[in-house]
Design a protein around this motif. Structure first.
Motif, PDB file in Angstrom:
ATOM      1  N   ILE A  75      44.951  52.407  42.585  1.00  0.00           N
ATOM      2  CA  ILE A  75      44.495  51.417  42.982  1.00  0.00           C
ATOM      3  C   ILE A  75      43.198  50.774  42.563  1.00  0.00           C
ATOM      4  O   ILE A  75      42.708  49.605  42.101  1.00  0.00           O
ATOM      5  CB  ILE A  75      44.400  51.470  44.356  1.00  0.00           C
ATOM      6  N   GLY A  76      42.313  51.757  42.288  1.00  0.00           N
ATOM      7  CA  GLY A  76      40.930  51.804  41.530  1.00  0.00           C
ATOM      8  C   GLY A  76      41.118  50.983  40.262  1.00  0.00           C
ATOM      9  O   GLY A  76      40.309  49.954  40.065  1.00  0.00           O
ATOM     10  N   ALA A  77      42.029  51.812  39.475  1.00  0.00           N
ATOM     11  CA  ALA A  77      42.051  51.116  37.875  1.00  0.00           C
ATOM     12  C   ALA A  77      42.595  49.785  38.217  1.00  0.00           C
ATOM     13  O   ALA A  77      41.874  48.766  37.272  1.00  0.00           O
ATOM     14  CB  ALA A  77      43.204  51.998  37.225  1.00  0.00           C
ATOM     15  N   TYR A  78      43.672  49.365  38.667  1.00  0.00           N
ATOM     16  CA  TYR A  78      44.288  48.050  38.728  1.00  0.00           C
ATOM     17  C   TYR A  78      43.147  47.035  39.427  1.00  0.00           C
ATOM     18  O   TYR A  78      43.128  45.828  38.905  1.00  0.00           O
ATOM     19  CB  TYR A  78      45.419  48.076  39.539  1.00  0.00           C
ATOM     20  N   VAL A  79      42.430  47.427  40.378  1.00  0.00           N
ATOM     21  CA  VAL A  79      41.396  46.532  41.112  1.00  0.00           C
ATOM     22  C   VAL A  79      40.393  46.064  40.183  1.00  0.00           C
ATOM     23  O   VAL A  79      39.804  45.056  39.791  1.00  0.00           O
ATOM     24  CB  VAL A  79      40.962  47.051  42.375  1.00  0.00           C
ATOM     25  N   GLY A  80      40.054  47.390  39.352  1.00  0.00           N
ATOM     26  CA  GLY A  80      38.909  47.148  38.286  1.00  0.00           C
ATOM     27  C   GLY A  80      39.340  46.055  37.204  1.00  0.00           C
ATOM     28  O   GLY A  80      38.481  45.093  36.722  1.00  0.00           O
ATOM     29  N   LEU A  81      40.686  46.264  36.747  1.00  0.00           N
ATOM     30  CA  LEU A  81      41.123  45.365  35.784  1.00  0.00           C
ATOM     31  C   LEU A  81      41.383  43.944  36.354  1.00  0.00           C
ATOM     32  O   LEU A  81      41.265  43.203  35.433  1.00  0.00           O
ATOM     33  CB  LEU A  81      42.451  45.794  35.234  1.00  0.00           C
ATOM     34  N   ASN A  82      41.351  43.873  37.588  1.00  0.00           N
ATOM     35  CA  ASN A  82      41.760  42.451  38.278  1.00  0.00           C
ATOM     36  C   ASN A  82      40.673  41.847  38.331  1.00  0.00           C
ATOM     37  O   ASN A  82      40.329  40.664  37.929  1.00  0.00           O
ATOM     38  CB  ASN A  82      42.426  42.712  39.471  1.00  0.00           C
ATOM     39  N   ARG A  83      39.579  42.487  38.679  1.00  0.00           N
ATOM     40  CA  ARG A  83      38.113  41.852  38.886  1.00  0.00           C
ATOM     41  C   ARG A  83      37.544  41.488  37.758  1.00  0.00           C
ATOM     42  O   ARG A  83      36.665  40.535  37.418  1.00  0.00           O
ATOM     43  CB  ARG A  83      37.336  42.751  39.675  1.00  0.00           C
ATOM     44  N   ARG A  84      37.967  42.028  36.373  1.00  0.00           N
ATOM     45  CA  ARG A  84      37.290  41.740  35.140  1.00  0.00           C
ATOM     46  C   ARG A  84      38.203  40.582  34.426  1.00  0.00           C
ATOM     47  O   ARG A  84      37.978  40.243  33.372  1.00  0.00           O
ATOM     48  CB  ARG A  84      37.152  42.980  34.395  1.00  0.00           C
ATOM     49  N   SER A  85      39.157  40.331  35.277  1.00  0.00           N
ATOM     50  CA  SER A  85      40.212  39.124  34.833  1.00  0.00           C
ATOM     51  C   SER A  85      40.997  39.631  33.531  1.00  0.00           C
ATOM     52  O   SER A  85      41.580  38.805  32.846  1.00  0.00           O
ATOM     53  CB  SER A  85      39.450  37.921  34.491  1.00  0.00           C
ATOM     54  N   GLU A  86      41.034  41.076  33.398  1.00  0.00           N
ATOM     55  CA  GLU A  86      41.882  41.252  32.325  1.00  0.00           C
ATOM     56  C   GLU A  86      43.445  41.165  32.826  1.00  0.00           C
ATOM     57  O   GLU A  86      44.305  40.930  31.825  1.00  0.00           O
ATOM     58  CB  GLU A  86      41.698  42.793  31.931  1.00  0.00           C
ATOM     59  N   LEU A  87      43.742  41.598  33.840  1.00  0.00           N
ATOM     60  CA  LEU A  87      45.203  41.336  34.331  1.00  0.00           C
ATOM     61  C   LEU A  87      45.448  39.809  34.196  1.00  0.00           C
ATOM     62  O   LEU A  87      46.675  39.470  33.884  1.00  0.00           O
ATOM     63  CB  LEU A  87      45.263  41.974  35.655  1.00  0.00           C
ATOM     64  N   VAL A  88      44.619  39.082  34.820  1.00  0.00           N
ATOM     65  CA  VAL A  88      44.843  37.577  34.648  1.00  0.00           C
ATOM     66  C   VAL A  88      45.150  37.281  33.251  1.00  0.00           C
ATOM     67  O   VAL A  88      46.058  36.415  33.245  1.00  0.00           O
ATOM     68  CB  VAL A  88      43.599  36.931  35.300  1.00  0.00           C
ATOM     69  N   ALA A  89      44.279  37.572  32.442  1.00  0.00           N
ATOM     70  CA  ALA A  89      44.310  37.131  30.832  1.00  0.00           C
ATOM     71  C   ALA A  89      45.766  37.774  30.230  1.00  0.00           C
ATOM     72  O   ALA A  89      46.576  36.754  29.589  1.00  0.00           O
ATOM     73  CB  ALA A  89      43.213  37.698  30.128  1.00  0.00           C
ATOM     74  N   MET A  90      46.276  39.002  30.757  1.00  0.00           N
ATOM     75  CA  MET A  90      47.253  39.310  30.353  1.00  0.00           C
ATOM     76  C   MET A  90      48.812  38.488  30.875  1.00  0.00           C
ATOM     77  O   MET A  90      49.605  38.280  30.183  1.00  0.00           O
ATOM     78  CB  MET A  90      47.633  41.047  30.637  1.00  0.00           C
ATOM     79  N   ARG A  91      48.597  38.154  32.118  1.00  0.00           N
ATOM     80  CA  ARG A  91      49.709  37.479  32.853  1.00  0.00           C
ATOM     81  C   ARG A  91      49.919  36.100  32.389  1.00  0.00           C
ATOM     82  O   ARG A  91      50.689  35.681  32.051  1.00  0.00           O
ATOM     83  CB  ARG A  91      49.614  37.492  34.150  1.00  0.00           C
ATOM     84  N   ALA A  92      48.590  35.394  32.068  1.00  0.00           N
ATOM     85  CA  ALA A  92      48.546  34.187  31.377  1.00  0.00           C
ATOM     86  C   ALA A  92      49.124  34.242  30.075  1.00  0.00           C
ATOM     87  O   ALA A  92      49.387  32.965  29.699  1.00  0.00           O
ATOM     88  CB  ALA A  92      46.884  33.519  31.377  1.00  0.00           C
ATOM     89  N   ALA A  93      49.056  35.156  29.282  1.00  0.00           N
ATOM     90  CA  ALA A  93      49.616  35.264  28.129  1.00  0.00           C
ATOM     91  C   ALA A  93      50.997  35.467  27.987  1.00  0.00           C
ATOM     92  O   ALA A  93      51.601  35.601  26.906  1.00  0.00           O
ATOM     93  CB  ALA A  93      48.927  36.349  27.225  1.00  0.00           C
ATOM     94  N   GLY A  94      51.473  35.549  29.257  1.00  0.00           N
ATOM     95  CA  GLY A  94      53.040  35.742  29.341  1.00  0.00           C
ATOM     96  C   GLY A  94      53.413  37.268  29.193  1.00  0.00           C
ATOM     97  O   GLY A  94      54.638  37.445  29.282  1.00  0.00           O
ATOM     98  N   VAL A  95      52.469  38.005  29.693  1.00  0.00           N
ATOM     99  CA  VAL A  95      52.999  39.374  29.592  1.00  0.00           C
ATOM    100  C   VAL A  95      53.364  39.645  31.070  1.00  0.00           C
ATOM    101  O   VAL A  95      52.734  39.449  32.045  1.00  0.00           O
ATOM    102  CB  VAL A  95      51.754  40.276  29.356  1.00  0.00           C
ATOM    103  N   SER A  96      54.556  40.335  31.193  1.00  0.00           N
ATOM    104  CA  SER A  96      55.075  40.566  32.550  1.00  0.00           C
ATOM    105  C   SER A  96      54.377  41.880  33.022  1.00  0.00           C
ATOM    106  O   SER A  96      53.869  42.850  32.220  1.00  0.00           O
ATOM    107  CB  SER A  96      56.354  40.899  32.565  1.00  0.00           C
TER     108      SER A  96
END
Length: 364
Positions: A75-96
């Motif tokens: 949870i800590g790692a994914y929340v950190g990636l999410n708040r830095r918009s890294e997960l947003v960028a990955m999913r916007a690039a079409g990465v499942s």
């Protein structure tokens, strides 16, 4: 596994190590304070002995809390990636999301296998040494009286019930004092019938037999016979005999099949040992479930708000799963649930719940 998956996996494993460091530190402090209260009351017990007892005890406690390590760390790692918009960028690039969730789930599964096959035997050995050391330090403190010892061994023909006033271990050899042995022989119907009773001042467990000293033997309808020493065949070894004094949780994974067999041979129910064996086998599934749940409660877009509340709900669900696992185990020990269902039910339900939530979040 591509560079992106490796990056997310490294971040999540870093979160797991951070959670392990925090939880481990808390465990060490709590155990040190608790042992200081229990053992430190002895005037001749100093800080080095308490630190050594803490070191011996910590692996057993960490083993129980490892599912929370993967949940909190994930949870800590994914929340950190999410708040830095890294997960947003990955999913916007079409990465499942499945591409960077499944490696973490697989890593958690492998860690569960290593926990069962390597950490569990080590923790069991250290816990046995912890119990022996604590008993030695607290021996006869405040007039403590020794507890009676009961053992039972047997095979297809004979059953022997052993009662002793005290026990200790000398050079790896189990020694009992004030021993009474009640020997039963099975008849053709398989019912044990009492045959004789032996009283001995001392009994030492040697490979394959009990060595009795200062023995008095009494058979039904006959006068007693005294002898200086006598050997009685034994189906126990030193390790399995000591395991009879321990709970199923304190027995190493590799020793559980033998413990189940010897317990059933002695005429006892091996249900508690079988339940523990299945719970250990289900540990990798539980770790993977916690990893999947950590992702499922952390993928909400930060700009939508409510991410902290959702992560908190994931933590709360982890505690619910932990107590559900304990409750199912208690029902299985009480023969209300089948052993297989009591051990495998909570991890499988947790894994399916996480996968369902991920499917709803990712695929709609």
């Amino acid at each position: 596994m591509g560079r992106l998956e490796r990056y997310v996996l490294i971040r999540t494993l870093g979160g797991v190590l951070a959670a392990l460091a925090v939880i481990g530190t808390v465990i060490v402090l709590v155990q040190f304070v608790d042992l200081s209260r229990q053992v430190g009351v002895r005037a001749d017990v100093g800080a080095p002995e308490i630190i050594w007892l803490t070191f011996l005890r910590v692996p057993s406690v960490i083993q129980v809390l490892l599912p929370f390590v993967f949940l909190f760390g994930g949870i800590g790692a994914y929340v950190g990636l999410n708040r830095r918009s890294e997960l947003v960028a990955m999913r916007a690039a079409g990465v499942s999301a499945w591409r960077f969730i499944l490696p973490f789930g697989a890593a958690a599964f492998v860690a569960g296998v290593l926990t069962v096959t390597a950490l569990n035997p080590l923790a069991a050995a250290m816990n046995a040494q912890f119990e022996a050391t604590r008993a030695r330090l607290m021996e006869n403190y405040l007039g403590d009286t020794p507890k009676d010892i009961w053992l039972r061994q047997g095979d297809d023909k004979n059953q022997i019930v052993i009662h002793a006033k005290s026990r200790d271990t000398v050079g790896g050899t189990v020694r009992l004092r004030g021993v009474s042995l009640f020997v039963y022989q099975k008849n053709r119907a398989g019912t044990p019938e009492f045959k004789r009773r032996l009283e001995a001042a001392e009994a030492r467990l040697q490979p394959g037999f009990w060595q009795l000293t200062d023995v008095r033997e009494a058979t039904a309808g006959e006068s007693s016979v005294r002898s200086d020493s006598l050997s009685i065949r034994s189906t126990l070894d030193a390790e399995s005999a000591m395991e009879r004094f321990a709970s199923p949780d304190a027995i190493a994974f590799w020793r559980l099949p033998d413990a189940i067999r010897l317990t059933e041979q002695a005429g006892f129910s091996g249900a508690a040992y079988q339940l523990r064996f299945h719970q250990l086998l289900a540990t990798p599934v539980l770790f993977a479930a916690m990893a999947v749940l950590a992702a499922a409660f952390s993928l909400r877009l930060a700009r939508l708000g409510g991410l902290a509340g959702l992560a908190g709900a994931g933590v709360a669900l982890g505690f619910v799963i932990f107590f559900f696992n304990q409750f199912a185990g208690a029902l299985a020990r009480a023969d209300i649930l089948p052993l297989f269902a009591g051990a495998w039910g909570p991890p499988v339900v947790a894994l399916l719940s996480g996968l369902t939530l991920l499917c709803y979040t990712e695929d709609g």
